[in-house]
Enzyme design. Sequence first.
Site, PDB file in Angstrom:
ATOM      1  N   SER A  74       6.785  23.101  36.268  1.00  0.00           N
ATOM      2  CA  SER A  74       8.177  22.948  35.856  1.00  0.00           C
ATOM      3  C   SER A  74       8.401  23.333  34.396  1.00  0.00           C
ATOM      4  O   SER A  74       9.521  23.691  34.017  1.00  0.00           O
ATOM      5  CB  SER A  74       8.647  21.504  36.088  1.00  0.00           C
ATOM      6  OG  SER A  74       8.747  21.229  37.464  1.00  0.00           O
ATOM      7  N   GLU A 241      19.837  18.116  36.984  1.00  0.00           N
ATOM      8  CA  GLU A 241      18.612  18.249  37.775  1.00  0.00           C
ATOM      9  C   GLU A 241      18.461  17.109  38.770  1.00  0.00           C
ATOM     10  O   GLU A 241      18.527  15.931  38.404  1.00  0.00           O
ATOM     11  CB  GLU A 241      17.369  18.274  36.875  1.00  0.00           C
ATOM     12  CG  GLU A 241      16.104  18.533  37.689  1.00  0.00           C
ATOM     13  CD  GLU A 241      14.815  18.331  36.898  1.00  0.00           C
ATOM     14  OE1 GLU A 241      13.845  19.037  37.199  1.00  0.00           O
ATOM     15  OE2 GLU A 241      14.781  17.461  36.000  1.00  0.00           O
ATOM     16  N   HIS A 250       5.575  16.278  46.440  1.00  0.00           N
ATOM     17  CA  HIS A 250       4.171  16.025  46.094  1.00  0.00           C
ATOM     18  C   HIS A 250       3.570  14.959  47.001  1.00  0.00           C
ATOM     19  O   HIS A 250       2.363  14.982  47.284  1.00  0.00           O
ATOM     20  CB  HIS A 250       4.057  15.575  44.634  1.00  0.00           C
ATOM     21  CG  HIS A 250       4.157  16.695  43.644  1.00  0.00           C
ATOM     22  ND1 HIS A 250       3.238  17.721  43.564  1.00  0.00           N
ATOM     23  CD2 HIS A 250       5.083  16.947  42.669  1.00  0.00           C
ATOM     24  CE1 HIS A 250       3.572  18.557  42.603  1.00  0.00           C
ATOM     25  NE2 HIS A 250       4.700  18.109  42.039  1.00  0.00           N
ATOM     26  N   HIS A 289      10.970  25.847  41.434  1.00  0.00           N
ATOM     27  CA  HIS A 289       9.861  26.206  42.314  1.00  0.00           C
ATOM     28  C   HIS A 289      10.002  25.386  43.592  1.00  0.00           C
ATOM     29  O   HIS A 289      10.857  24.492  43.679  1.00  0.00           O
ATOM     30  CB  HIS A 289       8.509  25.903  41.654  1.00  0.00           C
ATOM     31  CG  HIS A 289       8.389  24.482  41.192  1.00  0.00           C
ATOM     32  ND1 HIS A 289       8.184  23.427  42.057  1.00  0.00           N
ATOM     33  CD2 HIS A 289       8.474  23.928  39.956  1.00  0.00           C
ATOM     34  CE1 HIS A 289       8.142  22.299  41.386  1.00  0.00           C
ATOM     35  NE2 HIS A 289       8.325  22.570  40.095  1.00  0.00           N
TER      36      HIS A 289
END
Length: 351
Positions: A74, A241, A250, A289
Amino acid sequence: MKKYRLILAGLLLSQVIFSQTDSVRNIILLIGDGMGINQIYASSLANNKHLYIEDFPYSGFSKTYSFDHEITDSGAGGTAIACGKKTRNEMIGMTPDSIATPSIMDIAKENGYATGLVVTCNVTHATPASFVAHQVSRHMTNEIAADYLNSNIDVFIGGGKDDFENRKDKRNLSNELRKKGYNIVYTISDLENNNSLKVGALLANNHLANQPERGNQLYQCTKAALNTLSKNQKGFFLMIEGSQIDWEGHKNNEDGIIKEVLDFDKVVKLCLDYAKMDKHTLIVVTADHETGGLSLISNLTTNKITYNFSTKKHSASPAPVFSYGPGATLFAGFQENTSFFNKFKSLYRIK
């Protein structure tokens, strides 16, 4: 004849939209951290097959590789978007040779625009830091917090109180920011009641809670940011964000991903409504990403979708891009993630 009239109307509409590239006053950039196209589609399926992200008229993809790796983190991903430079993984607002490079927020502020960010993580985390700070490592969060003092950003909202007030060097950056005219607050209520043109909201010691514990905070914070930034007559740049989509990726937690994407999509709707009313606001939705290597496959036993993850790390998948408003056509197609920077500058008419 009716068919040709419809074609002509469509052509005229596209020309009207394209001609608006000269009238951008505000830019809202929404980043779903780790949000690939399958995270979006899975969330759409879980939400009666519709997200507000789907209402954008233009779409495309961006290439997310970093300077030193096909798979970005990031820090490098955020720096590419914010500064228009490919850099090494974990670097913040710097070129690969460790030279500070200005972000679109730095440049917008220098040219009279208001600037702000709203995140669900620590405001010193990699993505928001890429728009504000210049450090060789994303892990230098105390140093990144100190960069806020020099950034002159108008609005920053998220977590991270410890990096400002419980520091190794014993400085209290919140008090230093107050001396520079900032209203530093710690609750949503105080944020919503803010009357200052410069406000920093540190709503948690570190990161905000995840969904559903976080509730409607991202929506409330974005609304407060828009209220403050829109007071600048020249215009503003706002980065929002959805930070924790990445974290659920994750963990390979499809339920968590969907909850975070749906929370993010509510804010997309808020921004769309603002842009439709304002007429001079460009919105771009993208990701830095993809996380998890998510694929959606058929379960032959149940005839339902099965969520399959190929990794617990980031992947090299291109990031989706959606755009609405004046200048939106510039963000369609396949593009480098570094191209956002110059497109934003050109739409602001900054050389």
